[in-house]
Motif scaffolding. Sequence first.
Motif, PDB file in Angstrom:
ATOM      1  N   TYR A  24       1.068  -1.479  -0.246  1.00 15.09           N
ATOM      2  CA  TYR A  24      -0.082  -0.360   0.203  1.00 15.09           C
ATOM      3  C   TYR A  24       1.478   1.452   0.231  1.00 15.09           C
ATOM      4  CZ  TYR A  24      -3.257  -3.832   1.166  1.00 15.09           C
ATOM      5  OH  TYR A  24      -3.837  -4.258   0.992  1.00 15.09           O
ATOM      6  N   GLU A  25       0.138   2.605  -0.030  1.00 18.71           N
ATOM      7  CA  GLU A  25       0.993   3.671  -0.189  1.00 18.71           C
ATOM      8  C   GLU A  25      -0.135   4.986   1.083  1.00 18.71           C
ATOM      9  OE1 GLU A  25       1.087   5.054  -4.270  1.00 18.71           O
ATOM     10  OE2 GLU A  25       2.188   3.235  -4.754  1.00 18.71           O
ATOM     11  N   ILE A  26       0.410   5.320   1.441  1.00 22.13           N
ATOM     12  CA  ILE A  26       0.199   6.116   2.314  1.00 22.13           C
ATOM     13  C   ILE A  26       0.379   7.508   1.989  1.00 22.13           C
ATOM     14  CG2 ILE A  26       0.356   7.575   4.460  1.00 22.13           C
ATOM     15  CD1 ILE A  26       1.758   5.134   5.798  1.00 22.13           C
ATOM     16  N   VAL A  27      -1.306   7.740   1.318  1.00 30.36           N
ATOM     17  CA  VAL A  27      -1.826   8.932   0.595  1.00 30.36           C
ATOM     18  C   VAL A  27      -1.924  10.767   1.638  1.00 30.36           C
ATOM     19  CG1 VAL A  27      -3.579   9.881  -0.678  1.00 30.36           C
ATOM     20  CG2 VAL A  27      -3.438   8.277  -0.767  1.00 30.36           C
ATOM     21  N   ARG A  28      -2.841  10.441   2.583  1.00 25.03           N
ATOM     22  CA  ARG A  28      -2.098  11.336   4.184  1.00 25.03           C
ATOM     23  C   ARG A  28      -2.395  11.125   4.932  1.00 25.03           C
ATOM     24  NH1 ARG A  28      -7.035  15.943   3.709  1.00 25.03           N
ATOM     25  NH2 ARG A  28      -7.754  14.228   5.007  1.00 25.03           N
ATOM     26  N   LEU A  29      -1.165  11.527   6.356  1.00 24.33           N
ATOM     27  CA  LEU A  29      -1.596  10.706   7.770  1.00 24.33           C
ATOM     28  C   LEU A  29      -1.831  11.917   8.425  1.00 24.33           C
ATOM     29  CD1 LEU A  29       0.733   8.782   9.323  1.00 24.33           C
ATOM     30  CD2 LEU A  29       0.377  11.159  10.501  1.00 24.33           C
ATOM     31  N   PRO A  47      -1.442   0.887  -5.464  1.00 24.67           N
ATOM     32  CA  PRO A  47      -0.852   1.150  -6.172  1.00 24.67           C
ATOM     33  C   PRO A  47      -1.538   1.362  -7.032  1.00 24.67           C
ATOM     34  CG  PRO A  47       0.600  -0.580  -5.510  1.00 24.67           C
ATOM     35  CD  PRO A  47      -0.656  -1.023  -4.784  1.00 24.67           C
ATOM     36  N   ASP A  48      -3.197   0.614  -7.707  1.00 31.31           N
ATOM     37  CA  ASP A  48      -3.806   0.833  -8.321  1.00 31.31           C
ATOM     38  C   ASP A  48      -4.895   1.157  -8.325  1.00 31.31           C
ATOM     39  OD1 ASP A  48      -5.409  -0.548  -6.838  1.00 31.31           O
ATOM     40  OD2 ASP A  48      -5.475  -2.635  -7.807  1.00 31.31           O
ATOM     41  N   GLY A  49      -4.286   2.482  -7.164  1.00 25.40           N
ATOM     42  CA  GLY A  49      -5.340   3.290  -6.953  1.00 25.40           C
ATOM     43  C   GLY A  49      -7.286   2.306  -5.537  1.00 25.40           C
ATOM     44  N   ASP A  50      -6.943   1.353  -5.816  1.00 21.04           N
ATOM     45  CA  ASP A  50      -7.904   0.520  -4.769  1.00 21.04           C
ATOM     46  C   ASP A  50      -7.577   0.572  -3.941  1.00 21.04           C
ATOM     47  OD1 ASP A  50     -10.955  -0.003  -4.991  1.00 21.04           O
ATOM     48  OD2 ASP A  50     -10.673  -2.189  -5.925  1.00 21.04           O
ATOM     49  N   MET A  51      -8.602   1.102  -2.557  1.00 21.64           N
ATOM     50  CA  MET A  51      -8.943   0.310  -1.027  1.00 21.64           C
ATOM     51  C   MET A  51      -9.879   0.145  -0.817  1.00 21.64           C
ATOM     52  SD  MET A  51      -6.172   0.689   0.577  1.00 21.64           S
ATOM     53  CE  MET A  51      -6.169   0.672   2.527  1.00 21.64           C
ATOM     54  N   ASN A  52     -10.449  -0.962  -0.658  1.00 20.77           N
ATOM     55  CA  ASN A  52     -11.575  -1.878  -0.355  1.00 20.77           C
ATOM     56  C   ASN A  52     -11.175  -2.385   1.455  1.00 20.77           C
ATOM     57  OD1 ASN A  52     -10.071  -4.407   0.661  1.00 20.77           O
ATOM     58  ND2 ASN A  52     -10.515  -5.036  -1.636  1.00 20.77           N
ATOM     59  N   VAL A  53     -12.605  -2.591   2.495  1.00 20.45           N
ATOM     60  CA  VAL A  53     -12.152  -2.686   3.726  1.00 20.45           C
ATOM     61  C   VAL A  53     -11.645  -4.032   4.378  1.00 20.45           C
ATOM     62  CG1 VAL A  53     -13.905  -3.935   5.315  1.00 20.45           C
ATOM     63  CG2 VAL A  53     -14.786  -2.122   3.735  1.00 20.45           C
ATOM     64  N   THR A  98      -1.465  12.009 -12.255  1.00 21.98           N
ATOM     65  CA  THR A  98      -2.801  11.070 -12.629  1.00 21.98           C
ATOM     66  C   THR A  98      -4.374  11.867 -12.790  1.00 21.98           C
ATOM     67  OG1 THR A  98      -1.466   9.893 -10.507  1.00 21.98           O
ATOM     68  CG2 THR A  98      -4.120   9.376 -11.397  1.00 21.98           C
ATOM     69  N   TYR A  99      -4.526  12.736 -12.129  1.00 24.05           N
ATOM     70  CA  TYR A  99      -5.723  13.393 -12.352  1.00 24.05           C
ATOM     71  C   TYR A  99      -6.128  14.906 -13.355  1.00 24.05           C
ATOM     72  CZ  TYR A  99      -6.859   9.980  -8.933  1.00 24.05           C
ATOM     73  OH  TYR A  99      -7.201   8.201  -7.614  1.00 24.05           O
ATOM     74  N   ALA A 100      -5.218  15.171 -13.954  1.00 27.85           N
ATOM     75  CA  ALA A 100      -5.444  15.503 -14.828  1.00 27.85           C
ATOM     76  C   ALA A 100      -6.448  15.735 -15.579  1.00 27.85           C
ATOM     77  CB  ALA A 100      -3.497  15.885 -15.450  1.00 27.85           C
ATOM     78  N   GLY A 101      -7.450  16.984 -15.683  1.00 28.80           N
ATOM     79  CA  GLY A 101      -8.082  16.531 -16.491  1.00 28.80           C
ATOM     80  C   GLY A 101      -9.655  16.954 -15.474  1.00 28.80           C
ATOM     81  N   LEU A 102      -9.181  16.784 -14.774  1.00 26.73           N
ATOM     82  CA  LEU A 102     -10.003  17.522 -13.298  1.00 26.73           C
ATOM     83  C   LEU A 102     -10.799  18.325 -12.600  1.00 26.73           C
ATOM     84  CD1 LEU A 102     -10.085  13.279 -12.523  1.00 26.73           C
ATOM     85  CD2 LEU A 102     -12.036  14.587 -13.713  1.00 26.73           C
ATOM     86  N   GLU A 103     -11.747  18.514 -12.464  1.00 27.18           N
ATOM     87  CA  GLU A 103     -11.692  20.006 -11.764  1.00 27.18           C
ATOM     88  C   GLU A 103     -10.782  19.855  -9.927  1.00 27.18           C
ATOM     89  OE1 GLU A 103     -15.169  23.440 -10.182  1.00 27.18           O
ATOM     90  OE2 GLU A 103     -15.424  21.456 -11.621  1.00 27.18           O
ATOM     91  N   VAL A 104     -10.459  21.113  -9.291  1.00 28.01           N
ATOM     92  CA  VAL A 104      -9.591  20.129  -8.530  1.00 28.01           C
ATOM     93  C   VAL A 104      -9.237  22.192  -7.526  1.00 28.01           C
ATOM     94  CG1 VAL A 104      -6.948  21.552  -8.938  1.00 28.01           C
ATOM     95  CG2 VAL A 104      -7.455  19.779  -6.902  1.00 28.01           C
ATOM     96  N   ARG A 171     -12.085  -2.578 -13.333  1.00 25.61           N
ATOM     97  CA  ARG A 171     -11.293  -3.071 -11.211  1.00 25.61           C
ATOM     98  C   ARG A 171     -12.003  -4.555 -11.580  1.00 25.61           C
ATOM     99  NH1 ARG A 171      -9.606   2.018  -9.277  1.00 25.61           N
ATOM    100  NH2 ARG A 171     -11.461   1.532  -8.157  1.00 25.61           N
ATOM    101  N   VAL A 172     -13.732  -4.367 -11.007  1.00 28.01           N
ATOM    102  CA  VAL A 172     -14.684  -5.084 -10.828  1.00 28.01           C
ATOM    103  C   VAL A 172     -14.345  -6.445 -12.747  1.00 28.01           C
ATOM    104  CG1 VAL A 172     -16.967  -6.578 -10.829  1.00 28.01           C
ATOM    105  CG2 VAL A 172     -16.212  -4.906  -9.770  1.00 28.01           C
TER     106      VAL A 172
END
Length: 199
Positions: A24-29, A47-53, A98-104, A171-172
């Motif tokens: 896993y990768e820590i995004v924010r702490l 790394p693929d951006g997913d994170m389930n329970v 990764t999120y280029a093109g989206l509003e921020v 992903r599914v």
Amino acid sequence: MRGKTQEDIGLVELLDPVAESVGYEIVRLRLMGGAEQRRLQIMAERPDGDMNVEDCAKLSRAISEILDAADPISGEYTLEVSSPGVDRPLTRLKDFETYAGLEVRIELDRVAEGRKRFKGELAGVEDGQVGLNLEGEDDTTVYFPFEWIVDAKLVLTDQLMKRGAEQRAARVGAEGEDANEDLGDDAEDDIDLSESEED
């Protein structure tokens, strides 16, 4: 940006190798709250951006072990591990690609273009600088050094929701194909085993 205070940053440095070791990768702490009852909030993802329970539970166990051993936080605290969510914070330079093109929404640590807060469409990254197409200003793209950004978060829009739904569906679908391939392999193994027994 992954850590806000020096204590946060120290915890990120301690826990990064642990998270990476289990995939896993820590995004924010963020370590929040008063001295008596604190809350350690960790957003993470694969790394693929997913994170389930199940991922959250696995990472929580790994982090708890190192926190118990190193004891870097004084007093009582609660550990919370979660996914970044759809309207996620952007904390790493690669997030802005990764999120280029989206509003921020972006907040800087200094005044630029007469202000600190900006909203617009991400225009990617060039030479370590984050590009932003300013909202309401046609053909106006500004660039900020990544180091100037203290807070950045995706804006919840129809486009973002659609992208999230498409990624989940992909992903599914991929997981379903993997499962079918595994079943196929198992079937072939059974056939091979039967043939061996017959021989």
